[in-house]
Design an enzyme around this catalytic site. Structure first.
Site, PDB file in Angstrom:
ATOM      1  N   ARG A  18     -11.722  19.795   5.410  1.00  0.00           N
ATOM      2  CA  ARG A  18     -13.001  19.730   4.712  1.00  0.00           C
ATOM      3  C   ARG A  18     -14.151  20.013   5.677  1.00  0.00           C
ATOM      4  O   ARG A  18     -14.045  19.756   6.885  1.00  0.00           O
ATOM      5  CB  ARG A  18     -13.214  18.339   4.082  1.00  0.00           C
ATOM      6  CG  ARG A  18     -12.114  17.929   3.103  1.00  0.00           C
ATOM      7  CD  ARG A  18     -12.394  16.554   2.509  1.00  0.00           C
ATOM      8  NE  ARG A  18     -11.317  16.089   1.656  1.00  0.00           N
ATOM      9  CZ  ARG A  18     -11.160  16.456   0.391  1.00  0.00           C
ATOM     10  NH1 ARG A  18     -12.032  17.281  -0.167  1.00  0.00           N
ATOM     11  NH2 ARG A  18     -10.156  15.993  -0.332  1.00  0.00           N
TER      12      ARG A  18
ATOM     13  N   ARG B 198       5.985  10.629 -11.427  1.00  0.00           N
ATOM     14  CA  ARG B 198       5.417  11.006 -10.132  1.00  0.00           C
ATOM     15  C   ARG B 198       4.426   9.950  -9.695  1.00  0.00           C
ATOM     16  O   ARG B 198       3.524   9.571 -10.451  1.00  0.00           O
ATOM     17  CB  ARG B 198       4.720  12.369 -10.252  1.00  0.00           C
ATOM     18  CG  ARG B 198       3.883  12.786  -9.052  1.00  0.00           C
ATOM     19  CD  ARG B 198       3.303  14.171  -9.284  1.00  0.00           C
ATOM     20  NE  ARG B 198       2.346  14.580  -8.263  1.00  0.00           N
ATOM     21  CZ  ARG B 198       1.034  14.628  -8.424  1.00  0.00           C
ATOM     22  NH1 ARG B 198       0.493  14.275  -9.602  1.00  0.00           N
ATOM     23  NH2 ARG B 198       0.241  15.025  -7.448  1.00  0.00           N
TER      24      ARG B 198
END
Length: 478
Positions: free
Chosen positions: A76, A35
């Site tokens: 965020r 990955r």
């Protein structure tokens, strides 16, 4: 390099594992796929890791799967002053624009969140450590009550588990990363922040067959339309980290089983990810609970189990991969494993290809054949054979390099790139030679072979042949 297990190991590469020597060591220890986390590093760094994987692949003459994992949207709060502690029961306001926040209010620069909020909705901050309940909401603000308090610092993540956010899964950064990953010719694209089938459809349209697309199931709202998402996606990832933030953690094991079974029903590979051997970031051995966690995924029939920080930034990446390998082998040799796999068996679809694949499994298990050998160009026949979870090995022969790489993440599949068969005799001879060469069969063993006629035509699995490995007048007996 035949694996003595069916479940595959997906290892994340990072600072601890980016060298060619380490990639080779990880593959030899048991990693079947790698990955590349697009959330970290530069494109140049990712390209270097990709090139090293392909160098190892060429040296070892084994197809290696590469998955590029897109970051997805990052929601965020803004800047917050030090020592800003939210007190349970107190009011806390979120504003679209606010400046430096404190214990009473903070900036949330995401208009999409305010558009989706309703009274009573839950907001989670800092990976769920802080919990807020919305008591009033407008287009640029939300008044909340603090349910679970604690220190809030700058740029902490925000989760909205109760709503489908009008946020595309593919951000401008993701689009650039996707184009770059496709230019490398990666085998799988993992899509984050999937909420609806359209998210997957958008990426599939861009990819246009150049890679398989894996939907990461990490948002609770994705579960409401899981079947539709599975229909479009080529595979699934159980992203337990974010699921465990937005859902009560006690619900995650059941959801993991739900997703794994749904993927298996559809014949789509399922990867179980996040914190599988988390303690091995710092320790050479895992906890017993982590071993049980990996074992549960194997018992459930997951196609692959994934290492994240353990192999990317940990002190013991090789040991972590080797541990995954040993746990998987131990589970698959347990007498309870086959019973668990049989209990999850699914009915085939009413197609010729599915009927042939089901028959291949039944014949192979009845005859105790050395292997099922599948000829495939697109990979669909190999995935069908994998879905059956046979008690004998699956040997997939394909003339297409990318098909061999893509299937390296599928349960029980051992891929070999070779020319397609040109006749019935060539089909048997080639299958027998490869089965012997790869260590699956010896003289006298039987093989169950599936292929399509006319030879070389994708999507035409319509024949089954039983062959005996050996020679008679220079030809295999069948």
């Amino acid at each position: 390099m035949r694996r003595m297990r069916n479940v595959k190991v997906l290892a994340t590469l990072g600072p601890a594992s980016s060298s060619e020597e380490m990639i080779r060591a990880l593959f030899e220890a048991g990693a079947d796929a790698f990955r590349l986390n697009m959330s970290h590093g530069s494109h140049d760094g990712v390209r270097e890791m990709y090139d090293r994987i392909r160098k190892v692949e060429a040296d070892l003459d084994r197809p290696i799967c590469v998955l590029a994992d897109l970051q997805g949207p990052k929601l965020r709060v803004g800047e917050v002053a030090p020592d800003s502690e939210l007190i349970a029961g107190a009011s806390f306001r979120l504003n679209l624009k606010h400046g430096v926040g404190d214990a009473h209010a903070a900036e949330l620069p995401h208009k999409e969140i305010f558009e989706a909020l309703e009274v009573g909705a839950t907001l989670l901050l800092d990976d769920g450590k802080l919990r807020l309940e919305v008591v009033e909401a407008g287009p640029d603000y939300a008044e909340t009550r603090v349910i679970v308090g604690g220190l809030l610092s700058s740029n902490k993540g925000v989760n909205v588990p109760d709503a489908v956010l009008p946020v595309p899964a593919l951000t401008p950064k993701d689009r650039r990363d996707l184009d770059f990953a496709l230019s490398l010719a990666v085998d799988w694209i993992a899509l984050s922040f999937v909420q609806r089938p359209d998210d997957v459809a958008e990426v599939k349209k861009i990819v246009n067959g150049r890679a398989f697309v894996m939907a990461k199931i990490e948002k609770p709202k994705a579960l409401d339309r899981l079947d539709e998402i599975i229909d479009i996606a080529d595979g699934l990832m159980v992203a337990r980290g974010d699921l465990g933030v937005e859902l009560p953690v006690e619900h995650v094991p059941g959801i993991q089983k739900l997703i794994t079974r749904a993927g298996r029903r559809a014949g789509k590979p399922v990867v179980v990810a996040t914190q599988m051997l988390e303690s091995m970031i710092d320790a050479p051995v895992p906890t017993r609970a982590e071993v049980s966690d990996v074992a549960t995924a194997v018992f459930d029939g997951a196609d692959a189990v994934m290492l994240s920080g353990e192999s990317a930034v940990g002190d013991f990446p090789i040991e972590a991969v080797a541990m995954m390998d040993r746990v998987a082998q131990s589970v698959e040799h347990d007498e309870q494993f086959r019973a668990a796999i049989e209990a999850g068996r699914i009915e085939p679809e009413t197609t010729t290809a599915d009927a042939i694949t089901l028959a291949a499994r039944q014949v192979a298990e009845t005859l105790k054949a050395a292997a099922i050998v599948c000829y495939t160009a697109s990979g669909s026949t190999g995935l069908r054979a994998s879905r059956e979870r046979p008690a004998v090995p699956i040997l997939v022969l394909t003339p297409v390099t990318q098909t061999a790489r893509r299937l390296a993440i599928a349960w029980g599949v051992h891929c070999v790139q070779t020319e397609d068969a040109s006749s019935f005799l060539d089909m048997v001879i080639r299958a027998s030679r490869v089965a012997e060469g790869e260590g699956f069969a010896t003289t006298g063993d039987r093989l169950v072979i599936t292929a399509g006629v006319p030879f070389g035509s994708p999507g035409r699995t319509n024949i089954l042949r039983i062959a005996t490995v050996g020679t008679e007048r220079g030809r295999p007996r069948d």
